[in-house]
Structures are given as C-alpha cells and as structure tokens.
Design a protein around this motif. Structure first.
Motif, short mmCIF file in Angstrom:
data_model
loop_
_atom_site.label_atom_id
_atom_site.label_comp_id
_atom_site.label_asym_id
_atom_site.label_seq_id
_atom_site.Cartn_x
_atom_site.Cartn_y
_atom_site.Cartn_z
N GLY A 121 -26.22 29.26 47.58
CA GLY A 121 -25.12 29.29 48.53
C GLY A 121 -23.83 29.82 47.94
O GLY A 121 -22.75 29.59 48.46
N GLY A 122 -23.95 30.57 46.85
CA GLY A 122 -22.77 31.21 46.26
C GLY A 122 -21.77 30.23 45.66
O GLY A 122 -20.62 30.58 45.47
N TRP A 123 -22.22 29.00 45.37
CA TRP A 123 -21.32 27.92 44.94
C TRP A 123 -20.25 27.65 45.99
O TRP A 123 -19.19 27.10 45.71
CB TRP A 123 -20.64 28.23 43.60
N LYS A 151 -7.89 22.00 40.49
CA LYS A 151 -7.25 22.83 39.46
C LYS A 151 -8.15 23.00 38.23
O LYS A 151 -7.68 23.00 37.09
CB LYS A 151 -5.88 22.26 39.06
N VAL A 152 -9.46 23.13 38.49
CA VAL A 152 -10.43 23.43 37.43
C VAL A 152 -10.33 24.92 37.12
O VAL A 152 -10.32 25.75 38.03
CB VAL A 152 -11.86 23.07 37.87
N GLU A 153 -10.24 25.27 35.85
CA GLU A 153 -10.15 26.67 35.45
C GLU A 153 -11.25 27.04 34.47
O GLU A 153 -11.40 26.36 33.44
CB GLU A 153 -8.78 26.95 34.81
N PRO A 154 -12.02 28.10 34.82
CA PRO A 154 -12.07 28.77 36.12
C PRO A 154 -12.80 27.90 37.13
O PRO A 154 -13.53 26.98 36.74
CB PRO A 154 -12.85 30.04 35.82
N PRO A 155 -12.66 28.18 38.43
CA PRO A 155 -13.28 27.32 39.44
C PRO A 155 -14.79 27.17 39.28
O PRO A 155 -15.35 26.12 39.60
CB PRO A 155 -12.92 28.03 40.75
N VAL A 156 -15.48 28.20 38.76
CA VAL A 156 -16.93 28.13 38.60
C VAL A 156 -17.36 27.07 37.58
O VAL A 156 -18.51 26.64 37.56
CB VAL A 156 -17.50 29.51 38.21
N TYR A 184 -21.16 47.18 43.64
CA TYR A 184 -21.19 45.72 43.64
C TYR A 184 -19.79 45.16 43.83
O TYR A 184 -18.83 45.65 43.23
CB TYR A 184 -21.78 45.21 42.32
N GLY A 185 -19.67 44.13 44.69
CA GLY A 185 -18.34 43.60 44.97
C GLY A 185 -18.26 42.09 45.09
O GLY A 185 -17.28 41.57 45.62
N TYR A 186 -19.29 41.39 44.61
CA TYR A 186 -19.38 39.95 44.85
C TYR A 186 -19.03 39.14 43.60
O TYR A 186 -19.20 39.61 42.48
CB TYR A 186 -20.81 39.60 45.28
N GLY A 187 -18.55 37.92 43.80
CA GLY A 187 -18.44 36.98 42.69
C GLY A 187 -17.04 36.68 42.19
O GLY A 187 -16.87 35.87 41.29
N ALA A 188 -16.02 37.31 42.77
CA ALA A 188 -14.65 37.09 42.27
C ALA A 188 -14.20 35.65 42.44
O ALA A 188 -13.38 35.15 41.67
CB ALA A 188 -13.68 38.03 42.98
N HIS A 189 -14.76 34.94 43.44
CA HIS A 189 -14.36 33.56 43.69
C HIS A 189 -14.65 32.64 42.51
O HIS A 189 -14.01 31.62 42.33
CB HIS A 189 -15.05 33.02 44.95
N ALA A 190 -15.62 33.05 41.67
CA ALA A 190 -15.95 32.25 40.48
C ALA A 190 -14.74 32.07 39.58
O ALA A 190 -14.61 31.06 38.89
CB ALA A 190 -17.10 32.89 39.71
N PHE A 191 -13.86 33.07 39.58
CA PHE A 191 -12.68 33.05 38.72
C PHE A 191 -11.37 32.90 39.51
O PHE A 191 -10.29 33.11 38.96
CB PHE A 191 -12.64 34.32 37.88
N GLY A 192 -11.50 32.55 40.78
CA GLY A 192 -10.31 32.35 41.60
C GLY A 192 -9.57 33.63 41.92
O GLY A 192 -8.36 33.61 42.18
N TYR A 225 -18.36 22.54 45.04
CA TYR A 225 -18.23 23.97 45.32
C TYR A 225 -17.06 24.54 44.52
O TYR A 225 -16.22 23.80 43.99
CB TYR A 225 -17.96 24.20 46.81
N VAL A 226 -16.99 25.85 44.48
CA VAL A 226 -15.87 26.52 43.82
C VAL A 226 -14.54 26.07 44.44
O VAL A 226 -13.56 25.84 43.73
CB VAL A 226 -16.04 28.06 43.88
#
Length: 211
Positions: free
Chosen positions: A34-36, A70-75, A164-172, A62-63
């Motif tokens: 589910g993409g975290w 405030k977890v860094e990075p969100p992932v 490819y354009g997915y996954g930026a949310h892992a790093f906020g 979830y992310v």
C-alpha cells in the motif's frame, strides 16, 4: 489473536494465526503493501496453517504518521515498525510455540520492500538494551516478495526506468525530482532505507516475483 499491540501507536498491532503443532512452528511474517500509505494486515493464513506454519500479519505506521510524529525520514516509521514487530514475535516464541530461527517475511510492493530491508539489513538487535524485546534479532530465515522496491535511490531508479516518478513521500518530498535534486543531502537516509544498499553474501535466500 487479533490486534495484539507491539507498540503504543494504534497501528502498531498484529494478528497471530497459530498452526497446531506439538513442536515449535516456523512463521510467515506478512507485511501488507500500500505504498506505506494505505492497506491493512487482513490475510488468509489457512494455507500456511494447514502445512504447520504459523502466520503473523502486522499493521504499521504509515508515512503520514511518521510526518505527524516528526520522524525523519518518514519512511523510518513503517520500516522500523516492521523490525520491532519481528523482535516482538521472537520475544513471544515460547508462549506462542514458535521457532524463532525460522521466520520468513513476505509482502507485496511496500510490504515487499520492508521484507527485503529486513532480509538484507545487518542485525538491529541491541544486546545491551534494558528492553528484552530490543535484544531480539531482526534477521530473517528467508523472504518471498511480490513487486518489491529494491531501492529508494532516485539516481538508480531513473537509470533503470527513465520515466519513474514514485516514492518521494518516503523522504517527505513532493516529487522524485525534488529527491533527486537533494540527493546528496538525503544520501545517508537513502542508503539506510534502500534494501539493496545492505545486500551482502551472508543474507538469507530470497524469492522475488514481478508481473
């Protein structure tokens, strides 16, 4: 056992499906996809239970929960939750009749990435911790994953798949271009949370499936 807490957050819960056995059973450790960002631990454990294999299925932060806390990075939130849940399961081995040396992870997409991260990562156990759960190993016996991301590095991802354009949310970050532009600043996190960066010859056997 449903919604057993392994942490304090409402999503840090797991379901345990025990196999009937007079000896400790191996464990399938299921991490949902589910993409975290979505998904749930609901699963069908019967095919495994029928073969004498217990199943543990987890929820995790979830992310966006990581961002809220405030977890860094969100992932870090979903990945370290997976590690903590694995340690928790090992701490229950005697009570739940589990063979803690034979735990294999599985999942699709983000759940597969989390599984690979655990499979490749050096043991995160802290033998000196006052917390007995933290002293348990995070190593896996094996992993079998579907559609798993092996890297969170935008440089590698764009080399393999230029569009490819997915996954930026892992790093906020708002998009992958922003991750690429800030790659040098983020490199420590990228290397820590990309499964492939931890691969070494002492890692357990893996099965990777892609459509």
């Amino acid at each position: 056992l449903r919604d057993v807490p392994y942490g304090k957050h409402p999503r840090q819960v797991l379901d345990f499906y025990p196999a009937k056995s007079d000896k400790p059973t191996p464990v399938v450790f299921y991490i949902h996809g589910g993409g975290w960002q979505g998904g749930d631990k609901k699963t069908n454990a019967k095919p495994f239970n029928d073969k004498g294999i217990s199943v543990v299925a987890i929820n995790y932060r979830y992310v966006r929960n990581g961002v809220e806390e405030k977890v860094e990075p969100p992932v870090k939130a979903p990945l370290e939750d997976a590690a903590r849940a694995l340690q928790f399961i090992r701490s229950k081995a005697a009570d739940w009749n589990l063979d803690k040396t034979r735990i294999g992870a599985t999942g699709g997409s983000a759940g597969g990435c989390s599984s690979l991260w655990l499979a490749f990562h050096d043991d995160m156990a802290d033998p000196k911790s006052d917390d007995p759960i933290a002293r348990e190993s995070t190593r896996l016996f094996c992993a079998a994953v579907n559609g798993a991301q092996v890297s969170l590095d935008p440089k590698e991802l764009r080399e393999w798949m230029p569009n490819y354009g997915y996954g930026a949310h892992a790093f906020g970050m708002p998009n992958l271009n922003a991750v690429l532009e800030n790659r040098e600043k983020l490199l420590k996190w990228i290397e820590e949370y990309s499964p492939m960066a931890h691969a070494s010859k002492d890692d357990p056997p893996l099965a990777l499936f892609y459509g």
